[in-house]
Write a protein that holds these residues in place. Structure first.
Motif, mmCIF file in Angstrom:
data_model
loop_
_atom_site.group_PDB
_atom_site.id
_atom_site.type_symbol
_atom_site.label_atom_id
_atom_site.label_comp_id
_atom_site.label_asym_id
_atom_site.label_seq_id
_atom_site.Cartn_x
_atom_site.Cartn_y
_atom_site.Cartn_z
ATOM 1 N N GLU A 38 0.810 -1.220 0.000
ATOM 2 C CA GLU A 38 0.000 0.000 0.000
ATOM 3 C C GLU A 38 0.843 1.269 0.000
ATOM 4 N N ALA A 39 2.042 1.210 0.548
ATOM 5 C CA ALA A 39 2.894 2.395 0.641
ATOM 6 C C ALA A 39 3.588 2.661 -0.696
ATOM 7 N N PRO A 40 3.711 3.915 -1.085
ATOM 8 C CA PRO A 40 4.344 4.206 -2.375
ATOM 9 C C PRO A 40 5.844 3.927 -2.410
ATOM 10 N N GLY A 41 6.512 3.876 -1.267
ATOM 11 C CA GLY A 41 7.949 3.691 -1.239
ATOM 12 C C GLY A 41 8.402 2.282 -0.949
ATOM 13 N N GLY A 63 13.559 7.489 1.499
ATOM 14 C CA GLY A 63 13.981 8.805 1.052
ATOM 15 C C GLY A 63 15.443 9.071 1.344
ATOM 16 N N HIS A 64 16.054 8.203 2.151
ATOM 17 C CA HIS A 64 17.456 8.361 2.522
ATOM 18 C C HIS A 64 18.252 7.088 2.246
ATOM 19 N N GLN A 97 14.241 3.888 -7.629
ATOM 20 C CA GLN A 97 13.627 4.836 -6.699
ATOM 21 C C GLN A 97 14.576 5.974 -6.341
ATOM 22 N N GLY A 98 15.854 5.831 -6.735
ATOM 23 C CA GLY A 98 16.848 6.848 -6.424
ATOM 24 C C GLY A 98 17.590 6.616 -5.120
ATOM 25 N N ALA A 99 17.498 5.430 -4.577
ATOM 26 C CA ALA A 99 18.178 5.131 -3.311
ATOM 27 C C ALA A 99 19.689 5.086 -3.515
#
Length: 136
Positions: A38-41, A63-64, A97-99
């Motif tokens: 359910e979470a976008p990340g 995000g990090h 995702q850019g991680a």
């Protein structure tokens, strides 16, 4: 073939996690599965064979850092490169995702898992993980 899981995969994936000894009484794996989808990340990637799901990995990006959880391979499918393929797929997803970095937690007494991850080039980090439960 490795692909994203759907809610229809929840029961067999959680059964795989339980059989692999990854679940703990204080974590609800059914809720973990649902939250990951359910979470976008985050997502769960699964490997299927003719008889069903034989591998999974939960992956998320806060995000990090990218995080890996619940990497499991069915006993009959082990030692054939599936764990490596699931980790490669997790890393690919995180790159998209850019991680910039991947991390995971392994219990200190799980020598087999530590050896597996070290064989993939992951290194023990000089950090201490702290935590506390938020539920009453």
């Amino acid at each position: 073939m490795i692909a994203a899981a759907t809610m229809a995969d929840r029961a067999p994936v959680v059964a795989l996690w339980q059989t692999a000894g990854l679940t703990r009484p204080w974590n609800d794996p059914l809720a973990d599965f649902a939250q990951a989808l359910e979470a976008p990340g985050s997502t769960i990637l699964i490997a299927r064979r003719d008889h069903g799901i034989v591998g999974s990995v939960m992956v998320g990006f806060d995000g990090h850092r990218g995080w890996v959880y619940y990497l499991a391979v069915a006993a009959e499918a082990r030692r054939a490169g599936l764990g490596r393929a699931l980790m490669a797929a997790a890393e690919d997803w995180l790159r998209m995702q850019g991680a910039p970095k991947i991390q995971l937690m392994v219990r200190a007494d799980n020598a087999a898992a530590l050896g597996f991850y070290e064989s993939l080039g992951l290194e023990q980090q000089n950090v201490v993980t702290l935590g506390r439960f938020l539920a009453p």
